[in-house]
Design a protein around this motif. Structure first.
Motif, mmCIF file in Angstrom:
data_model
loop_
_atom_site.group_PDB
_atom_site.id
_atom_site.type_symbol
_atom_site.label_atom_id
_atom_site.label_comp_id
_atom_site.label_asym_id
_atom_site.label_seq_id
_atom_site.Cartn_x
_atom_site.Cartn_y
_atom_site.Cartn_z
ATOM 1 N N UNK A 75 -67.408 30.744 -15.969
ATOM 2 C CA UNK A 75 -65.956 31.080 -15.733
ATOM 3 C C UNK A 75 -65.232 30.032 -16.445
ATOM 4 N N UNK A 76 -64.037 30.636 -16.868
ATOM 5 C CA UNK A 76 -63.031 29.700 -17.615
ATOM 6 C C UNK A 76 -61.717 30.313 -17.552
ATOM 7 N N UNK A 77 -60.591 29.732 -17.426
ATOM 8 C CA UNK A 77 -59.187 30.143 -17.467
ATOM 9 C C UNK A 77 -59.089 30.798 -18.777
ATOM 10 N N UNK A 78 -58.147 31.760 -19.030
ATOM 11 C CA UNK A 78 -57.977 32.237 -20.312
ATOM 12 C C UNK A 78 -57.957 31.324 -21.354
ATOM 13 N N UNK A 79 -56.751 30.644 -21.029
ATOM 14 C CA UNK A 79 -56.096 29.661 -22.120
ATOM 15 C C UNK A 79 -57.029 28.437 -22.320
ATOM 16 N N UNK A 80 -57.921 28.112 -21.452
ATOM 17 C CA UNK A 80 -58.822 27.171 -21.428
ATOM 18 C C UNK A 80 -59.889 27.522 -22.327
ATOM 19 N N UNK A 81 -60.484 28.790 -22.058
ATOM 20 C CA UNK A 81 -61.542 29.053 -22.716
ATOM 21 C C UNK A 81 -61.264 29.642 -24.363
ATOM 22 N N UNK A 82 -60.086 29.945 -24.515
ATOM 23 C CA UNK A 82 -59.623 29.976 -25.905
ATOM 24 C C UNK A 82 -59.455 28.622 -26.763
ATOM 25 N N UNK A 83 -59.120 27.695 -25.999
ATOM 26 C CA UNK A 83 -58.971 26.320 -26.665
ATOM 27 C C UNK A 83 -60.381 25.773 -27.005
ATOM 28 N N UNK A 84 -61.090 26.028 -26.058
ATOM 29 C CA UNK A 84 -62.449 25.573 -26.117
ATOM 30 C C UNK A 84 -63.417 26.043 -27.098
ATOM 31 N N UNK A 85 -63.202 27.396 -27.224
ATOM 32 C CA UNK A 85 -63.627 28.226 -28.498
ATOM 33 C C UNK A 85 -63.178 27.849 -29.928
ATOM 34 N N UNK A 86 -61.774 27.299 -29.765
ATOM 35 C CA UNK A 86 -61.393 26.757 -31.117
ATOM 36 C C UNK A 86 -61.951 25.237 -31.301
ATOM 37 N N UNK A 87 -62.095 24.728 -30.426
ATOM 38 C CA UNK A 87 -62.498 23.120 -30.656
ATOM 39 C C UNK A 87 -63.915 22.951 -30.597
ATOM 40 N N UNK A 88 -64.961 23.866 -30.122
ATOM 41 C CA UNK A 88 -66.216 23.533 -30.475
ATOM 42 C C UNK A 88 -67.046 24.721 -30.744
ATOM 43 N N UNK A 89 -67.414 24.796 -31.862
ATOM 44 C CA UNK A 89 -68.283 25.623 -32.514
ATOM 45 C C UNK A 89 -69.630 26.126 -31.487
ATOM 46 N N UNK A 90 -70.086 25.399 -30.473
ATOM 47 C CA UNK A 90 -70.956 25.784 -29.678
ATOM 48 C C UNK A 90 -70.565 26.695 -28.473
ATOM 49 N N UNK A 149 -73.776 27.283 -26.163
ATOM 50 C CA UNK A 149 -74.995 27.333 -27.019
ATOM 51 C C UNK A 149 -75.527 26.015 -27.092
ATOM 52 N N UNK A 150 -76.719 25.828 -27.223
ATOM 53 C CA UNK A 150 -77.324 24.489 -27.496
ATOM 54 C C UNK A 150 -77.108 24.087 -29.023
ATOM 55 N N UNK A 151 -77.319 22.834 -29.300
ATOM 56 C CA UNK A 151 -77.274 22.257 -30.742
ATOM 57 C C UNK A 151 -76.549 20.905 -30.689
ATOM 58 N N UNK A 152 -76.199 20.373 -29.385
ATOM 59 C CA UNK A 152 -75.809 18.945 -29.388
ATOM 60 C C UNK A 152 -74.178 18.658 -29.649
ATOM 61 N N UNK A 153 -73.624 19.691 -29.882
ATOM 62 C CA UNK A 153 -72.090 19.399 -30.292
ATOM 63 C C UNK A 153 -71.209 19.451 -28.755
ATOM 64 N N UNK A 154 -71.889 19.629 -27.705
ATOM 65 C CA UNK A 154 -71.360 19.733 -26.566
ATOM 66 C C UNK A 154 -71.673 18.397 -25.598
ATOM 67 N N UNK A 155 -70.956 17.503 -25.541
ATOM 68 C CA UNK A 155 -71.371 16.425 -24.582
ATOM 69 C C UNK A 155 -71.675 16.788 -23.133
ATOM 70 N N UNK A 156 -72.599 15.830 -22.700
ATOM 71 C CA UNK A 156 -73.036 16.125 -21.269
ATOM 72 C C UNK A 156 -71.758 16.270 -20.466
ATOM 73 N N UNK A 157 -70.842 15.268 -20.475
ATOM 74 C CA UNK A 157 -69.700 15.156 -19.469
ATOM 75 C C UNK A 157 -68.948 16.301 -19.572
ATOM 76 N N UNK A 158 -68.701 17.038 -20.821
ATOM 77 C CA UNK A 158 -68.189 18.160 -20.950
ATOM 78 C C UNK A 158 -68.960 19.514 -20.152
ATOM 79 N N UNK A 159 -70.097 19.545 -20.477
ATOM 80 C CA UNK A 159 -70.879 20.707 -19.847
ATOM 81 C C UNK A 159 -70.485 20.520 -18.243
#
Length: 128
Positions: free
Chosen positions: A55-70, A86-96
């Motif tokens: 789950x993500x707040x709509x505005x947060x989800x939009x910003x995250x999709x723009x910032x991270x290809x994963x 998605x896997x692939x290494x561009x998402x830091x553990x702390x962000x997850x």
């Protein structure tokens, strides 16, 4: 699970969240994490890769999709209120871990007060 640690980061964080539980209502290929029977995270590999759906707040989800290809809109979920990691290494553990916690808190804050396992406004804040 493949070599990517994405799902393990998410699982490890859920173990620290009061009242969170694992269910398999959609069969063995879906791990569904809930609080009081309501879903806040799903793990699966039915897409051919180990993904995490949150789950993500709509505005947060939009910003995250723009910032991270994963990060993309939620797989098989409401695209405004859910995201897929998605896997692939561009998402830091702390962000997850932070995104798992945020998904949990979004669910908890909408539960009746008597059913909340934590106070969503105070959760994670250290006492003065």
């Amino acid at each position: 699970m493949q070599d990517d640690p994405l799902q393990q980061y998410a699982r490890d964080r859920v173990e620290e969240l009061p009242g969170a539980g694992l269910e398999h209502p959609f069969g063995p290929h879906w791990e569904v994490f809930t609080v009081r029977g309501k879903v806040f995270m799903l793990l699966t590999e039915v897409t051919g890769e180990p993904i995490v759906i949150l789950k993500a707040a709509p505005e947060d989800g939009r910003a995250l999709r723009e910032q991270y290809p994963g990060i993309t809109p939620g797989y098989h979920m409401n695209k405004r209120h859910w995201i897929t990691l998605h896997p692939g290494g561009d998402l830091p553990e702390q962000l997850v871990e932070d995104l798992v916690t945020e998904s949990y808190l979004l669910l908890v804050e909408n539960l009746p007060r008597a059913e909340r396992p934590v106070d969503p406004d105070a959760f994670g804040q250290e006492a003065p």
